[in-house]
Enzyme design. Structure first.
Site, PDB file in Angstrom:
ATOM      1  N   HIS A  54      29.971  13.629  66.921  1.00  0.00           N
ATOM      2  CA  HIS A  54      30.160  15.037  66.688  1.00  0.00           C
ATOM      3  C   HIS A  54      29.647  15.811  67.946  1.00  0.00           C
ATOM      4  O   HIS A  54      29.259  17.017  67.899  1.00  0.00           O
ATOM      5  CB  HIS A  54      29.511  15.760  65.245  1.00  0.00           C
ATOM      6  CG  HIS A  54      30.416  15.084  64.207  1.00  0.00           C
ATOM      7  ND1 HIS A  54      31.458  15.873  63.721  1.00  0.00           N
ATOM      8  CD2 HIS A  54      30.142  14.317  63.496  1.00  0.00           C
ATOM      9  CE1 HIS A  54      32.066  15.184  62.584  1.00  0.00           C
ATOM     10  NE2 HIS A  54      31.213  14.170  62.427  1.00  0.00           N
ATOM     11  N   ASN A 132      33.987  18.013  56.679  1.00  0.00           N
ATOM     12  CA  ASN A 132      35.164  18.027  57.692  1.00  0.00           C
ATOM     13  C   ASN A 132      36.297  18.720  57.159  1.00  0.00           C
ATOM     14  O   ASN A 132      36.232  19.217  55.868  1.00  0.00           O
ATOM     15  CB  ASN A 132      35.297  16.542  57.851  1.00  0.00           C
ATOM     16  CG  ASN A 132      35.878  15.629  56.834  1.00  0.00           C
ATOM     17  OD1 ASN A 132      36.719  16.239  55.912  1.00  0.00           O
ATOM     18  ND2 ASN A 132      35.978  14.279  56.753  1.00  0.00           N
ATOM     19  N   TYR A 342      20.254  12.619  58.992  1.00  0.00           N
ATOM     20  CA  TYR A 342      20.558  14.263  59.896  1.00  0.00           C
ATOM     21  C   TYR A 342      19.139  14.558  60.381  1.00  0.00           C
ATOM     22  O   TYR A 342      19.114  14.831  61.599  1.00  0.00           O
ATOM     23  CB  TYR A 342      21.087  14.990  59.258  1.00  0.00           C
ATOM     24  CG  TYR A 342      22.606  14.779  59.148  1.00  0.00           C
ATOM     25  CD1 TYR A 342      23.653  15.360  59.756  1.00  0.00           C
ATOM     26  CD2 TYR A 342      23.294  13.960  58.042  1.00  0.00           C
ATOM     27  CE1 TYR A 342      24.954  15.309  59.980  1.00  0.00           C
ATOM     28  CE2 TYR A 342      24.663  13.435  57.771  1.00  0.00           C
ATOM     29  CZ  TYR A 342      25.432  14.286  58.684  1.00  0.00           C
ATOM     30  OH  TYR A 342      26.792  13.859  58.643  1.00  0.00           O
TER      31      TYR A 342
HETATM   32  C1  HEM Z   1      26.470   7.661  56.070  1.00  0.00           C
HETATM   33  C2  HEM Z   1      27.314   8.305  56.833  1.00  0.00           C
HETATM   34  C3  HEM Z   1      26.902   9.425  57.761  1.00  0.00           C
HETATM   35  C4  HEM Z   1      25.931   9.343  58.726  1.00  0.00           C
HETATM   36  C5  HEM Z   1      24.709   8.316  58.882  1.00  0.00           C
HETATM   37  C6  HEM Z   1      26.035  10.465  59.690  1.00  0.00           C
HETATM   38  C7  HEM Z   1      25.422  10.604  60.572  1.00  0.00           C
HETATM   39  C8  HEM Z   1      25.342  11.524  61.676  1.00  0.00           C
HETATM   40  C9  HEM Z   1      24.609  11.941  62.711  1.00  0.00           C
HETATM   41  C10 HEM Z   1      23.288  11.278  63.009  1.00  0.00           C
HETATM   42  C11 HEM Z   1      25.014  13.006  63.321  1.00  0.00           C
HETATM   43  C12 HEM Z   1      24.441  13.924  64.287  1.00  0.00           C
HETATM   44  C13 HEM Z   1      23.713  14.979  63.741  1.00  0.00           C
HETATM   45  C14 HEM Z   1      22.872  15.729  64.888  1.00  0.00           C
HETATM   46  O1  HEM Z   1      22.532  15.300  65.909  1.00  0.00           O
HETATM   47  O2  HEM Z   1      22.628  17.042  64.565  1.00  0.00           O
HETATM   48  C15 HEM Z   1      26.296  13.426  62.496  1.00  0.00           C
HETATM   49  C16 HEM Z   1      26.686  15.012  62.855  1.00  0.00           C
HETATM   50  C17 HEM Z   1      27.811  15.315  61.965  1.00  0.00           C
HETATM   51  N1  HEM Z   1      28.321  14.646  60.839  1.00  0.00           N
HETATM   52 FE1  HEM Z   1      27.859  12.858  60.075  1.00  0.00          FE
HETATM   53  N2  HEM Z   1      27.101  11.082  59.441  1.00  0.00           N
HETATM   54  C18 HEM Z   1      27.670  10.424  58.386  1.00  0.00           C
HETATM   55  C19 HEM Z   1      28.802  10.807  57.509  1.00  0.00           C
HETATM   56  C20 HEM Z   1      29.604  11.997  57.526  1.00  0.00           C
HETATM   57  C21 HEM Z   1      30.456  12.473  56.822  1.00  0.00           C
HETATM   58  C22 HEM Z   1      31.147  11.726  55.368  1.00  0.00           C
HETATM   59  C23 HEM Z   1      30.951  13.575  57.257  1.00  0.00           C
HETATM   60  C24 HEM Z   1      31.790  14.579  56.742  1.00  0.00           C
HETATM   61  C25 HEM Z   1      31.840  15.076  55.390  1.00  0.00           C
HETATM   62  C26 HEM Z   1      29.973  14.100  58.500  1.00  0.00           C
HETATM   63  C27 HEM Z   1      29.886  15.250  59.121  1.00  0.00           C
HETATM   64  C28 HEM Z   1      29.206  15.392  60.229  1.00  0.00           C
HETATM   65  C29 HEM Z   1      29.378  16.738  60.900  1.00  0.00           C
HETATM   66  C30 HEM Z   1      30.317  17.806  60.657  1.00  0.00           C
HETATM   67  C31 HEM Z   1      28.395  16.674  61.907  1.00  0.00           C
HETATM   68  C32 HEM Z   1      28.008  17.727  63.022  1.00  0.00           C
HETATM   69  C33 HEM Z   1      27.185  18.690  62.524  1.00  0.00           C
HETATM   70  C34 HEM Z   1      26.985  19.690  63.620  1.00  0.00           C
HETATM   71  O3  HEM Z   1      27.986  20.370  64.075  1.00  0.00           O
HETATM   72  O4  HEM Z   1      25.978  19.800  64.314  1.00  0.00           O
HETATM   73  N3  HEM Z   1      29.275  13.094  58.727  1.00  0.00           N
HETATM   74  N4  HEM Z   1      26.445  12.727  61.394  1.00  0.00           N
END
Ligand code: HEM
Length: 527
Positions: A54, A132, A342
């Site tokens: 992202h 999402n 996160y």
């Molecule tokens: C085990 C599953 C998941 C892991 C380990 C994971 C991990 C991460 C990580 C490490 C980031 C970066 C956060 C940052 O640097 O601030 C991220 C961002 C993000 N993830 Fe996931 N994620 C997972 C599943 C999902 C799912 C299922 C969704 C949607 C429902 C999702 C939506 C997002 C979004 C929207 C961001 C961006 C947040 C922002 O705008 O700063 N992720 N995720």
């Protein structure tokens, strides 16, 4: 010194910003040149790591205003969270929209799910939803996430996103078929961020004053309706602008055209629901809206652009563990796995004190005994005695808060082990339902995109994918096979995947509608 005059970060006036200090006109330069060293070494550190996923995104500020009711009940029937129950009381929010796979400046026309992360600065502390636009996800067990992202990101040798790597992962995971059907259709390229839904994807719980809980999914329905792009339409935009969605959001807010979403919940009693052929804790499934209607809760409006992109968008840090009283975790295994990830990545990406930054800090003062660490910007509010940074204390330190509502106290019991859900029939059925719910344009675009991808895959991967699509819907599998010049009979003759039960194939779909045709009660009333 007057306001407009340049200084160093130490506050020294800068008399010459054009030349570094050197011995004579032709050098050499000297090491005691503090002004130059401060300037250049800070520049060397201007970039922080981009988000591991992202990375490309934009955001805006606004507010959330609850209706005070959830469906035909007072909101307090379901939850004691003040942010959801106090009719008309506005809570400041910040939303960041994003694509998933591309890096920080990648095109916003990418075929990808879109992130929809919202931070509520409530009077009870911060509440984040990190979701999402498609309301489902590719996998349902957090341990698979790094493999999935590795397969979807560029090849470590060619540095290109390769279809075979994507489908090589997907072919082993029938639970991905629902999301793949969404992403490869026009729904995989939202026209911009204002015409896009949002959702928690994961299941949470609402908890009321009596300590009673309901399973809950959150979603956000855009007042402007949903708009998506076919691959051809996206290519035309990308030729002119790789940041069209960022521009669209920014310009709309600048001209006072504030985007708005209706926040809704779907609710279910807090139990295992063996009567359903999907697990309500499985984030690869939607809860059929004909059985679990979208109940309006309030509205979200974005009315202010960030004044600095880096400070407010790049450094924004959302987390699935950031909840307020009255909104609780479910046992959704993705939710639990994400919750560690996160804040862990943010301590690395932004720094140990990321929660002191204005975009992340709560609206109410944080009073903690957490001290120091890199870039500690201030000392969190302490008790009466600043010398006491521990608890408990008889010397005027911080005290625990008295609990006013009944504690939510679920009973948990079971054998510790590694489990996959056994309710897998719907891995195919919801994907088939999705295919059947698409209109002709959406279906044609989906097939064309998959055909192109199958042509770029080794035959064994393409045949297995046709096998999957055919089990979702015979027409779906047949059209992909025909388009890609694959032998349908050869695909159909494949044995079931090792270790997975055979799919319950081609069952008639339930009647729930695709997101585009969804409407909430209050939207219908307004139309
Ligand atoms: C085990 C599953 C998941 C892991 C380990 C994971 C991990 C991460 C990580 C490490 C980031 C970066 C956060 C940052 O640097 O601030 C991220 C961002 C993000 N993830 Fe996931 N994620 C997972 C599943 C999902 C799912 C299922 C969704 C949607 C429902 C999702 C939506 C997002 C979004 C929207 C961001 C961006 C947040 C922002 O705008 O700063 N992720 N995720």
């Amino acid at each position: 010194m007057s306001d407009g005059q340049l200084t160093t970060r130490q506050g020294h006036p800068v008399y010459d910003n054009q030349s570094l200090r050197s011995v004579g006109e032709r050098g050499p330069a000297t090491l005691e040149n503090y002004q130059f060293i401060e300037k250049i070494t800070h520049f060397d550190r201007e970039r922080i790591p981009e988000r591991v996923v992202h990375a490309r995104g934009t955001g805006a500020h606004g507010y959330f205003e609850p209706y005070g009711r959830i469906g035909d009940q007072p909101a307090a029937t379901y939850t004691r969270a003040k942010v959801l129950t106090r009719t008309g009381v506005r809570t400041p929010v910040f939303i960041r929209f994003s694509t998933v796979i591309g890096s920080k400046d990648s095109p916003e026309t990418a075929r990808d799910p879109r992130g929809f992360a919202i931070k509520f600065k409530t009077e009870e502390g911060v509440w984040d939803l990190v979701g999402n636009n498609l309301k489902v996800f590719f996998i349902r067990d957090a341990i698979k996430f790094p493999d999935m992202i590795h397969a979807f990101k560029p090849d470590p040798v060619s540095n290109r996103q390769e279809p075979w790597r994507f489908y090589d992962f997907v072919m082993h995971h029938p639970e991905s078929l629902h999301m793949v059907t969404w992403v490869k259709s026009p729904w995989g390229i939202p026209a911009d961020y204002r015409h896009m839904q949002g959702s928690s994807v994961n299941t949470y719980k609402l908890v009321n004053d009596q300590g009673e809980a309901w399973l809950c999914k959150f979603s956000f329905e855009p007042r402007l309706g949903v708009r998506n792009l076919t691959s051809g339409e996206a290519a035309e935009i990308q030729a002119r602008d790789v940041g069209h969605a960022t521009r669209d959001l920014h310009d709309a807010i600048e001209r006072g055209d504030f985007p708005e979403w209706e926040m809704c919940v779907q609710l279910m009693s807090d139990d295992a629901h063996p009567e359903l052929d999907f697990d309500p804790l499985d984030d690869t499934k939607r809860w059929p809206e004909d059985r679990f209607p979208l109940l309006p809760v309030g509205r979200v409006v974005l009315d202010r652009n960030p004044s600095n992109f880096f400070a407010e968008v790049e450094q924004a840090a959302f987390g699935t563990g950031v909840l307020v009283d009255g909104i609780d975790f479910s046992d959704d295994k993705m939710l639990q796995g994400r919750t560690l990830s996160y804040s862990d990545t943010q301590r690395y990406r932004v720094g140990a004190n990321y929660l002191q930054l204005p975009v992340n800090a709560p609206a109410t003062p944080a009073r903690t005994n957490q001290r120091d660490g890199q870039m500690a910007y201030h000392v969190d509010a302490a008790g009466e005695n600043p010398r006491v940074n521990y608890e408990p204390s008889s010397m005027g330190g911080l005290r625990e808060t008295d609990r006013t509502a009944r504690e939510y106290h679920p009973w948990v019991e079971g054998h510790l082990g590694r489990y996959q859900t056994t309710r897998t029939a719907d891995d195919y059925r919801q994907a088939g339902d999705r295919y059947r719910s698409f209109d002709e344009r959406e279906r044609d675009d989906l097939i064309a995109n998959l055909v192109e991808d199958m042509k770029a895959c080794p035959e064994h991967i393409a045949l297995r994918m046709v096998w999957h699509f055919w089990h979702c819907d015979e027409d779906y599998g047949r059209r992909v096979a025909e388009g890609a010049g694959l032998d349908l009979e050869k695909a159909r003759a494949l044995p079931p995947l090792p270790g997975k039960p055979p799919p319950g194939r081609n069952r008639p779909g339930s009647t729930y509608t695709s997101g585009k045709r969804e409407g909430t009660a209050s939207q219908a009333a307004a139309e």
